[in-house]
Design a protein around this motif. Structure first.
Motif, PDB file in Angstrom:
ATOM      1  N   LYS A 296     -29.598  36.895   6.144  1.00 55.08           N
ATOM      2  CA  LYS A 296     -28.852  35.959   5.303  1.00 55.08           C
ATOM      3  C   LYS A 296     -29.472  34.569   5.356  1.00 55.08           C
ATOM      4  O   LYS A 296     -30.352  34.290   6.151  1.00 55.08           O
ATOM      5  CB  LYS A 296     -27.393  35.919   5.746  1.00 55.08           C
ATOM      6  N   ARG A 297     -28.988  33.718   4.494  1.00 59.43           N
ATOM      7  CA  ARG A 297     -29.496  32.357   4.437  1.00 59.43           C
ATOM      8  C   ARG A 297     -28.938  31.530   5.591  1.00 59.43           C
ATOM      9  O   ARG A 297     -27.851  31.819   6.089  1.00 59.43           O
ATOM     10  CB  ARG A 297     -29.118  31.714   3.096  1.00 59.43           C
ATOM     11  N   PRO A 298     -29.610  30.460   6.017  1.00 56.77           N
ATOM     12  CA  PRO A 298     -29.024  29.546   7.012  1.00 56.77           C
ATOM     13  C   PRO A 298     -27.791  28.862   6.422  1.00 56.77           C
ATOM     14  O   PRO A 298     -27.802  28.419   5.271  1.00 56.77           O
ATOM     15  CB  PRO A 298     -30.148  28.539   7.264  1.00 56.77           C
ATOM     16  N   GLN A 299     -26.746  28.788   7.252  1.00 53.18           N
ATOM     17  CA  GLN A 299     -25.501  28.150   6.834  1.00 53.18           C
ATOM     18  C   GLN A 299     -25.263  26.909   7.682  1.00 53.18           C
ATOM     19  O   GLN A 299     -25.295  26.990   8.921  1.00 53.18           O
ATOM     20  CB  GLN A 299     -24.315  29.113   7.010  1.00 53.18           C
ATOM     21  N   LEU A 300     -24.999  25.785   7.035  1.00 52.01           N
ATOM     22  CA  LEU A 300     -24.676  24.554   7.754  1.00 52.01           C
ATOM     23  C   LEU A 300     -23.309  24.713   8.406  1.00 52.01           C
ATOM     24  O   LEU A 300     -22.319  24.993   7.734  1.00 52.01           O
ATOM     25  CB  LEU A 300     -24.662  23.377   6.774  1.00 52.01           C
ATOM     26  N   ILE A 301     -23.252  24.557   9.735  1.00 58.89           N
ATOM     27  CA  ILE A 301     -21.979  24.746  10.426  1.00 58.89           C
ATOM     28  C   ILE A 301     -21.399  23.444  10.960  1.00 58.89           C
ATOM     29  O   ILE A 301     -20.186  23.301  11.063  1.00 58.89           O
ATOM     30  CB  ILE A 301     -22.084  25.773  11.577  1.00 58.89           C
ATOM     31  N   ILE A 302     -22.234  22.500  11.300  1.00 62.14           N
ATOM     32  CA  ILE A 302     -21.759  21.211  11.780  1.00 62.14           C
ATOM     33  C   ILE A 302     -22.931  20.248  11.789  1.00 62.14           C
ATOM     34  O   ILE A 302     -24.091  20.675  11.838  1.00 62.14           O
ATOM     35  CB  ILE A 302     -21.119  21.327  13.190  1.00 62.14           C
ATOM     36  N   ASP A 303     -22.645  18.971  11.697  1.00 63.66           N
ATOM     37  CA  ASP A 303     -23.708  17.984  11.767  1.00 63.66           C
ATOM     38  C   ASP A 303     -23.193  16.732  12.466  1.00 63.66           C
ATOM     39  O   ASP A 303     -21.984  16.562  12.648  1.00 63.66           O
ATOM     40  CB  ASP A 303     -24.247  17.648  10.368  1.00 63.66           C
ATOM     41  N   ILE A 304     -24.098  15.878  12.870  1.00 64.84           N
ATOM     42  CA  ILE A 304     -23.708  14.632  13.511  1.00 64.84           C
ATOM     43  C   ILE A 304     -24.676  13.540  13.082  1.00 64.84           C
ATOM     44  O   ILE A 304     -25.872  13.791  12.892  1.00 64.84           O
ATOM     45  CB  ILE A 304     -23.657  14.777  15.057  1.00 64.84           C
ATOM     46  N   ARG A 305     -24.134  12.365  12.898  1.00 62.70           N
ATOM     47  CA  ARG A 305     -24.952  11.224  12.518  1.00 62.70           C
ATOM     48  C   ARG A 305     -25.097  10.297  13.715  1.00 62.70           C
ATOM     49  O   ARG A 305     -24.298  10.354  14.652  1.00 62.70           O
ATOM     50  CB  ARG A 305     -24.321  10.508  11.324  1.00 62.70           C
ATOM     51  N   SER A 306     -26.084   9.411  13.633  1.00 62.34           N
ATOM     52  CA  SER A 306     -26.465   8.658  14.827  1.00 62.34           C
ATOM     53  C   SER A 306     -25.431   7.627  15.249  1.00 62.34           C
ATOM     54  O   SER A 306     -25.537   7.074  16.345  1.00 62.34           O
ATOM     55  CB  SER A 306     -27.808   7.971  14.599  1.00 62.34           C
ATOM     56  N   ASN A 307     -24.417   7.361  14.420  1.00 61.19           N
ATOM     57  CA  ASN A 307     -23.436   6.349  14.787  1.00 61.19           C
ATOM     58  C   ASN A 307     -22.240   6.916  15.562  1.00 61.19           C
ATOM     59  O   ASN A 307     -21.298   6.185  15.880  1.00 61.19           O
ATOM     60  CB  ASN A 307     -22.932   5.611  13.538  1.00 61.19           C
ATOM     61  N   VAL A 308     -22.290   8.225  15.880  1.00 63.47           N
ATOM     62  CA  VAL A 308     -21.233   8.831  16.690  1.00 63.47           C
ATOM     63  C   VAL A 308     -21.861   9.634  17.815  1.00 63.47           C
ATOM     64  O   VAL A 308     -23.014  10.050  17.736  1.00 63.47           O
ATOM     65  CB  VAL A 308     -20.301   9.740  15.862  1.00 63.47           C
ATOM     66  N   GLY A 309     -21.077   9.854  18.883  1.00 60.14           N
ATOM     67  CA  GLY A 309     -21.603  10.581  20.024  1.00 60.14           C
ATOM     68  C   GLY A 309     -21.146  12.024  20.100  1.00 60.14           C
ATOM     69  O   GLY A 309     -21.764  12.834  20.761  1.00 60.14           O
ATOM     70  N   GLU A 310     -20.037  12.340  19.390  1.00 60.41           N
ATOM     71  CA  GLU A 310     -19.506  13.695  19.453  1.00 60.41           C
ATOM     72  C   GLU A 310     -18.724  13.988  18.177  1.00 60.41           C
ATOM     73  O   GLU A 310     -18.099  13.095  17.594  1.00 60.41           O
ATOM     74  CB  GLU A 310     -18.591  13.868  20.671  1.00 60.41           C
ATOM     75  N   LYS A 311     -18.796  15.252  17.783  1.00 58.21           N
ATOM     76  CA  LYS A 311     -18.021  15.698  16.620  1.00 58.21           C
ATOM     77  C   LYS A 311     -17.543  17.108  16.884  1.00 58.21           C
ATOM     78  O   LYS A 311     -18.294  17.923  17.433  1.00 58.21           O
ATOM     79  CB  LYS A 311     -18.896  15.657  15.363  1.00 58.21           C
ATOM     80  N   LYS A 312     -16.266  17.376  16.529  1.00 63.11           N
ATOM     81  CA  LYS A 312     -15.698  18.713  16.780  1.00 63.11           C
ATOM     82  C   LYS A 312     -15.172  19.305  15.493  1.00 63.11           C
ATOM     83  O   LYS A 312     -14.682  18.595  14.607  1.00 63.11           O
ATOM     84  CB  LYS A 312     -14.535  18.600  17.775  1.00 63.11           C
TER      85      LYS A 312
END
Lengths: 115, 112
Positions: B42-58
């Motif tokens: 299957k194709r790659p699926q985007l599951i989560i991302d983070i940008r440089s202005n934060v330290g954690e994302k849930k």
């Protein structure tokens, strides 16, 4: 996210021939990209398909081998030219569906086998 | 250019346990770090991302942490389930044209 389709889904080609892969998006997108994924490997960016101008190729990829067209904001083609068995890979297009988000979504891929 | 290293290459966990995948990057200018899940065929699926202005994302059982000083980021999956079995790729945004450089991938197997 945008709905992305690719044609063909797979093909088996003889060495020395060329194959053109199509990528169609259901909405206008600014950024479109072409990747290669060799068997069991990661994704490698081939080029950025620019609408109205020549594609921007990454190191190791050249226009003569991988010519790209981008006639409008919903469509692009990648041609794999003068194929050899080493070109056997999955070729995927991706788009940044919302400008400025950097989020890229992938098409289903084209599985190419060169014999 | 950017260089993204990913570890481990393979990971097996028991169902219900946690899984952690780590990536390091070289370009301090990188400011966007996505994670993709690719199931077989299957194709790659985007599951989560983070940008440089934060330290954690849930997002439910998935979290990503970013340490800009050390130039590394990690994917954490808690309460793993068999359907989490897949290859996971990290990536880092590089350059002015929104190019991604991908890590080498981690094959995760969740054992029922």
């Amino acid at each position: 996210s945008a709905v992305i389709s690719q044609k063909p889904s797979r093909d088996i080609c003889q060495r020395g021939t060329s194959l053109t892969i199509q990528c169609q998006v259901d909405s206008q997108v600014t950024m479109m990209f072409w990747y290669r994924q060799q068997p069991g490997q990661s994704l490698t960016l081939i080029a950025t398909a620019n609408q109205g101008s020549e594609a921007t190729y990454e190191s190791g990829f050249v226009i003569d081998k991988f010519p790209i067209s981008r006639p409008n904001l919903t469509f692009s083609t990648l041609t794999v030219s003068n194929m050899s068995p080493e070109d056997s890979s999955i070729y995927l297009c991706s788009v940044e569906s919302r400008v400025g988000t950097y989020e890229q979504y992938f098409g289903p891929g084209t599985r190419l086998t060169v014999t | 250019g950017e260089n993204v290293e990913q570890h481990p290459s393979t990971l097996s966990v028991q169902e219900g346990d946690s899984a952690v995948i780590k990536c390091t990057y070289s370009d301090s200018a990188s400011n966007y770090f996505p994670w993709y899940k690719q199931e077989l065929g299957k194709r790659p699926q985007l599951i989560i991302d983070i940008r440089s202005n934060v330290g954690e994302k849930k997002d439910q059982r998935i979290a990503v942490t970013l340490n800009k000083t050390a130039k590394h980021f990690s994917l954490h999956i808690t309460e793993t389930q068999p359907e989490d079995s897949a290859v996971y790729f990290c990536a880092a945004l590089w350059g002015t044209g929104n190019q991604f450089y991908f890590g080498t991938g981690t094959s995760l197997t969740v054992i029922p």
